[in-house]
Design an enzyme around this catalytic site. Structure first.
Site, PDB file in Angstrom:
ATOM      1  N   GLY A  24     -20.917 -74.749  33.387  1.00 24.72           N
ATOM      2  CA  GLY A  24     -21.038 -73.794  34.496  1.00 24.72           C
ATOM      3  C   GLY A  24     -21.037 -74.495  35.848  1.00 24.72           C
ATOM      4  O   GLY A  24     -21.033 -75.730  35.926  1.00 24.72           O
ATOM      5  N   ASP A  25     -20.973 -73.693  36.898  1.00 22.51           N
ATOM      6  CA  ASP A  25     -21.079 -74.198  38.275  1.00 22.51           C
ATOM      7  C   ASP A  25     -19.938 -75.131  38.660  1.00 22.51           C
ATOM      8  O   ASP A  25     -20.135 -76.100  39.397  1.00 22.51           O
ATOM      9  CB  ASP A  25     -22.426 -74.917  38.495  1.00 22.51           C
ATOM     10  CG  ASP A  25     -23.595 -74.056  38.075  1.00 22.51           C
ATOM     11  OD1 ASP A  25     -23.574 -72.865  38.414  1.00 22.51           O
ATOM     12  OD2 ASP A  25     -24.508 -74.573  37.408  1.00 22.51           O
ATOM     13  N   LYS A  28     -15.694 -71.713  39.894  1.00 19.92           N
ATOM     14  CA  LYS A  28     -14.639 -70.767  39.487  1.00 19.92           C
ATOM     15  C   LYS A  28     -14.586 -69.547  40.389  1.00 19.92           C
ATOM     16  O   LYS A  28     -13.571 -68.858  40.434  1.00 19.92           O
ATOM     17  CB  LYS A  28     -14.729 -70.403  38.008  1.00 19.92           C
ATOM     18  CG  LYS A  28     -15.970 -69.654  37.582  1.00 19.92           C
ATOM     19  CD  LYS A  28     -15.942 -69.435  36.090  1.00 19.92           C
ATOM     20  CE  LYS A  28     -17.293 -69.042  35.547  1.00 19.92           C
ATOM     21  NZ  LYS A  28     -18.414 -69.906  35.907  1.00 19.92           N
ATOM     22  N   LYS A  30     -14.281 -69.479  43.537  1.00 17.04           N
ATOM     23  CA  LYS A  30     -13.163 -69.680  44.473  1.00 17.04           C
ATOM     24  C   LYS A  30     -11.818 -69.417  43.790  1.00 17.04           C
ATOM     25  O   LYS A  30     -10.923 -68.807  44.368  1.00 17.04           O
ATOM     26  CB  LYS A  30     -13.203 -71.117  45.013  1.00 17.04           C
ATOM     27  CG  LYS A  30     -11.972 -71.463  45.794  1.00 17.04           C
ATOM     28  CD  LYS A  30     -11.895 -72.889  46.259  1.00 17.04           C
ATOM     29  CE  LYS A  30     -10.436 -73.243  46.463  1.00 17.04           C
ATOM     30  NZ  LYS A  30     -10.238 -74.534  47.094  1.00 17.04           N
ATOM     31  N   HIS A  53     -21.950 -67.160  42.020  1.00 11.11           N
ATOM     32  CA  HIS A  53     -20.781 -67.821  42.574  1.00 11.11           C
ATOM     33  C   HIS A  53     -20.694 -67.584  44.069  1.00 11.11           C
ATOM     34  O   HIS A  53     -21.183 -66.599  44.589  1.00 11.11           O
ATOM     35  CB  HIS A  53     -19.484 -67.436  41.841  1.00 11.11           C
ATOM     36  CG  HIS A  53     -19.153 -65.988  41.919  1.00 11.11           C
ATOM     37  ND1 HIS A  53     -18.730 -65.268  40.834  1.00 11.11           N
ATOM     38  CD2 HIS A  53     -19.179 -65.141  42.948  1.00 11.11           C
ATOM     39  CE1 HIS A  53     -18.520 -64.024  41.214  1.00 11.11           C
ATOM     40  NE2 HIS A  53     -18.783 -63.924  42.481  1.00 11.11           N
ATOM     41  N   THR A 140     -32.736 -69.026  33.679  1.00 14.87           N
ATOM     42  CA  THR A 140     -32.801 -68.664  35.099  1.00 14.87           C
ATOM     43  C   THR A 140     -33.929 -67.667  35.365  1.00 14.87           C
ATOM     44  O   THR A 140     -34.183 -67.318  36.505  1.00 14.87           O
ATOM     45  CB  THR A 140     -31.467 -68.026  35.537  1.00 14.87           C
ATOM     46  OG1 THR A 140     -31.211 -66.916  34.667  1.00 14.87           O
ATOM     47  CG2 THR A 140     -30.319 -69.011  35.461  1.00 14.87           C
ATOM     48  N   GLY A 318     -31.708 -72.172  42.939  1.00 14.98           N
ATOM     49  CA  GLY A 318     -31.923 -73.246  43.908  1.00 14.98           C
ATOM     50  C   GLY A 318     -32.366 -74.555  43.253  1.00 14.98           C
ATOM     51  O   GLY A 318     -32.622 -75.544  43.934  1.00 14.98           O
ATOM     52  N   PRO A 320     -32.311 -78.190  41.623  1.00 14.12           N
ATOM     53  CA  PRO A 320     -31.336 -79.294  41.712  1.00 14.12           C
ATOM     54  C   PRO A 320     -30.608 -79.400  40.378  1.00 14.12           C
ATOM     55  O   PRO A 320     -31.233 -79.307  39.321  1.00 14.12           O
ATOM     56  CB  PRO A 320     -32.195 -80.542  41.941  1.00 14.12           C
ATOM     57  CG  PRO A 320     -33.600 -80.101  42.093  1.00 14.12           C
ATOM     58  CD  PRO A 320     -33.704 -78.644  41.735  1.00 14.12           C
ATOM     59  N   LYS A 347     -13.495 -79.693  43.214  1.00 16.71           N
ATOM     60  CA  LYS A 347     -14.408 -80.629  43.905  1.00 16.71           C
ATOM     61  C   LYS A 347     -13.955 -82.091  43.795  1.00 16.71           C
ATOM     62  O   LYS A 347     -14.792 -83.006  43.735  1.00 16.71           O
ATOM     63  CB  LYS A 347     -15.839 -80.432  43.399  1.00 16.71           C
ATOM     64  CG  LYS A 347     -16.360 -79.020  43.713  1.00 16.71           C
ATOM     65  CD  LYS A 347     -17.788 -78.834  43.321  1.00 16.71           C
ATOM     66  CE  LYS A 347     -18.698 -78.803  44.507  1.00 16.71           C
ATOM     67  NZ  LYS A 347     -20.074 -78.365  44.226  1.00 16.71           N
TER      68      LYS A 347
HETATM   69  P1  IMP Z   1     -30.158 -67.827  30.901  1.00 13.97           P
HETATM   70  O1  IMP Z   1     -28.702 -67.508  30.898  1.00 13.97           O
HETATM   71  O2  IMP Z   1     -30.847 -67.461  32.194  1.00 13.97           O
HETATM   72  O3  IMP Z   1     -30.872 -67.317  29.704  1.00 13.97           O
HETATM   73  O4  IMP Z   1     -30.285 -69.428  30.809  1.00 13.97           O
HETATM   74  C1  IMP Z   1     -29.864 -70.159  29.667  1.00 13.97           C
HETATM   75  C2  IMP Z   1     -29.238 -71.491  30.076  1.00 13.97           C
HETATM   76  O5  IMP Z   1     -28.011 -71.254  30.748  1.00 13.97           O
HETATM   77  C3  IMP Z   1     -30.094 -72.312  31.051  1.00 13.97           C
HETATM   78  O6  IMP Z   1     -29.873 -73.681  30.790  1.00 13.97           O
HETATM   79  C4  IMP Z   1     -29.517 -71.950  32.401  1.00 13.97           C
HETATM   80  O7  IMP Z   1     -29.765 -72.919  33.380  1.00 13.97           O
HETATM   81  C5  IMP Z   1     -28.045 -71.840  32.050  1.00 13.97           C
HETATM   82  N1  IMP Z   1     -27.301 -70.973  32.954  1.00 13.97           N
HETATM   83  C6  IMP Z   1     -27.374 -69.640  33.047  1.00 13.97           C
HETATM   84  N2  IMP Z   1     -26.525 -69.161  33.977  1.00 13.97           N
HETATM   85  C7  IMP Z   1     -25.911 -70.233  34.485  1.00 13.97           C
HETATM   86  C8  IMP Z   1     -24.868 -70.398  35.462  1.00 13.97           C
HETATM   87  O8  IMP Z   1     -24.356 -69.464  36.061  1.00 13.97           O
HETATM   88  N3  IMP Z   1     -24.476 -71.671  35.708  1.00 13.97           N
HETATM   89  C9  IMP Z   1     -25.003 -72.734  35.034  1.00 13.97           C
HETATM   90  N4  IMP Z   1     -25.945 -72.635  34.117  1.00 13.97           N
HETATM   91  C10 IMP Z   1     -26.390 -71.393  33.828  1.00 13.97           C
END
Ligand code: IMP
Length: 441
Positions: A24-25, A28, A30, A53, A140, A318, A320, A347
């Site tokens: 993730g992150d 995408k 953009k 996003h 999250t 937020g 890190p 990036k």
């Molecule tokens: P949840 O989706 O909030 O249940 O989190 C489960 C796992 O997915 C955790 O490690 C989160 O940090 C990760 N996670 C959830 N949404 C995102 C995202 O949009 N980007 C990156 N990691 C995510």
């Protein structure tokens, strides 16, 4: 080779899913924003307000969680898909921000079959994390797991339920039941103060939100099938990343949905043969937020430098982000499981000032070398020691580059090696957050 301003890439296929080959992150948002300029329908396929996003367009910078990119295209229909879990208050907040700042926004449709994230789901998410102790997933806290759990238990509220006459009564009954469950769980965890919701406030807010949401609720499957019959351009926007897939990722350090092509199929009803391509957003290095293995993680000043230059802080929480060198082994596995057919490298400019770059091309585990993930189980991945290939950095500003041909030779070498190791062509390169900072290969 098309030029930076030539976005014809996005019209070369009619049905495209845009996902993320890593954790993730990768930026995408953009890519979907670029694709959405040329699309008629954009569908957020999975996840909920856990995803975040950032989209930069002529109206400013938008940090969105639920509403897909494409909201600024007046010709487009933006759908929150069937595979999503919708926090209704979050949707209203995002919608209000968009209509305030965008002169003629897209049309919006909420799938009646998507599930609702309720206030109790968020409380349960946090309580379950606490009860996991050291084994916490690092969610999250947005209620995602509990909402998807209720969906699987067939006791969740769906978006379409908001339109039912009995909704407020059913909601109130469930609120009371969930409150009892929460009180019990809290007692188990040794908490004395167990009262949870201010019923008047929660019910009033739900009534208001329901009124605002009602006009957007509809049959997404039908809308998508009709657009398909009319040969319109259709884009899927995944949440999260392939390595967080509920089943094929590193369970339990995963989210509760399917970011890859499977998630696109759930939210659209398309069969594999109908899908023209799956574009995998892939960052030039790696990050992860939350817990679970990250073999190339850096705990030194280099990792800190990646975090600072790349602004690697969670868009939703937020937090890190954990940072590391590009992991071709993990990216290849993510790409394969997500059905990715081509990559978009994002990036690249973040690496401009690194004298030496490393790419992980294999893992060493218990004295054996692996060039692919043979077991996504965290117990296997945790033991992985990266085997690196080193390359000299290019030490030039690539954020101003607007064509593949104009990249420094060392940057081209880096890209070619990534393509070779991951085994999938890189068709798009992004060197900054703006739409212009994109070119095609
Ligand atoms: P949840 O989706 O909030 O249940 O989190 C489960 C796992 O997915 C955790 O490690 C989160 O940090 C990760 N996670 C959830 N949404 C995102 C995202 O949009 N980007 C990156 N990691 C995510």
């Amino acid at each position: 080779m098309p030029k930076a301003s030539d976005n014809s890439y996005w019209t070369q296929a009619r049905i495209t899913h845009i996902t993320d080959s890593q954790w993730g992150d990768t930026g995408k948002g953009k890519l979907v924003d670029l694709a959405a300029q040329h699309a008629s329908v954009i569908i957020k396929t999975n996840g909920g307000a856990n995803a975040g996003h950032t989209v930069q367009n002529e109206f400013g910078t938008f940090k969105l969680h639920l509403i897909p990119a494409g909201f600024a295209n007046p010709q487009a229909l933006c759908i929150v898909g069937t595979g999503c879990v919708v926090d209704p208050h979050e949707f209203v907040k995002e919608y209000k921000d968009i209509v305030k700042r965008v002169s003629s926004p897209a049309q919006f449709l909420l799938s009646d079959k998507a599930h609702l994230v309720m206030p109790w789901h968020k409380v349960l998410d946090t309580l379950r994390e606490v009860s996991r102790g050291k084994g916490a997933i690092g969610t999250t806290g947005r209620g995602i797991g509990p909402a998807y759990a209720d969906r699987a238990l067939r006791k969740g509220f769906r978006v379409g339920d908001l339109l039912k006459k009995s909704f407020m009564r059913d909601f109130t009954v469930e609120l009371q039941a969930q409150e009892r469950l929460i009180a019990w769980l809290k007692k188990e965890q040794g908490e004395k103060k167990t009262e949870q919701f201010d019923h008047k406030v929660v019910i009033r807010e739900m009534k208001k939100t329901r009124e605002i949401l009602s006009p957007f609720i509809g049959n997404a499957y039908q809308a998508i099938q009709t657009a398909n019959e009319q040969k319109k351009i259709i884009i899927g926007e995944a949440g999260q990343g392939a390595l967080l897939d509920l089943d094929l990722g590193g369970y339990p350090y995963v989210t509760s949905s399917h970011p890859g092509v499977i998630g696109f199929m759930i939210s659209t009803g398309f069969t594999p043969k109908q899908i023209d391509r799956v574009v995998g957003s892939t960052k030039a290095y790696i990050t992860r937020v939350g817990n679970g293995p990250l073999p190339t993680e850096l705990f030194d000043p280099t990792g800190e430098k990646l975090r600072e230059i790349g602004h690697e802080y969670g868009a939703t929480t937020g937090r890190p982000r954990r940072t590391g060198w590009f992991d071709a082994v993990a990216t290849a596995y993510g790409s394969q499981t997500a059905g990715i057919t081509e990559l978009a490298l994002t990036k690249l400019d973040v690496l401009d000032s690194f004298e030496t770059l490393k790419i992980c091309k294999g893992y060493s585990i218990d004295g054996k070398e692996y060039d692919k993930i043979v077991d996504s189980d965290p117990l296997w991945m945790e033991k992985a020691k990266p085997i690196y290939q080193e390359l000299p950095g290019w030490l030039e500003d690539t954020s101003v580059v607007r064509s593949f041909a104009d990249l420094p030779k060392r940057a081209k070498d880096y890209i070619h090696l990534l393509e070779k190791l991951v085994g999938i062509p890189i068709k798009v390169v992004s060197v900054g957050p703006s739409r212009e900072a994109t070119f095609y290969h």
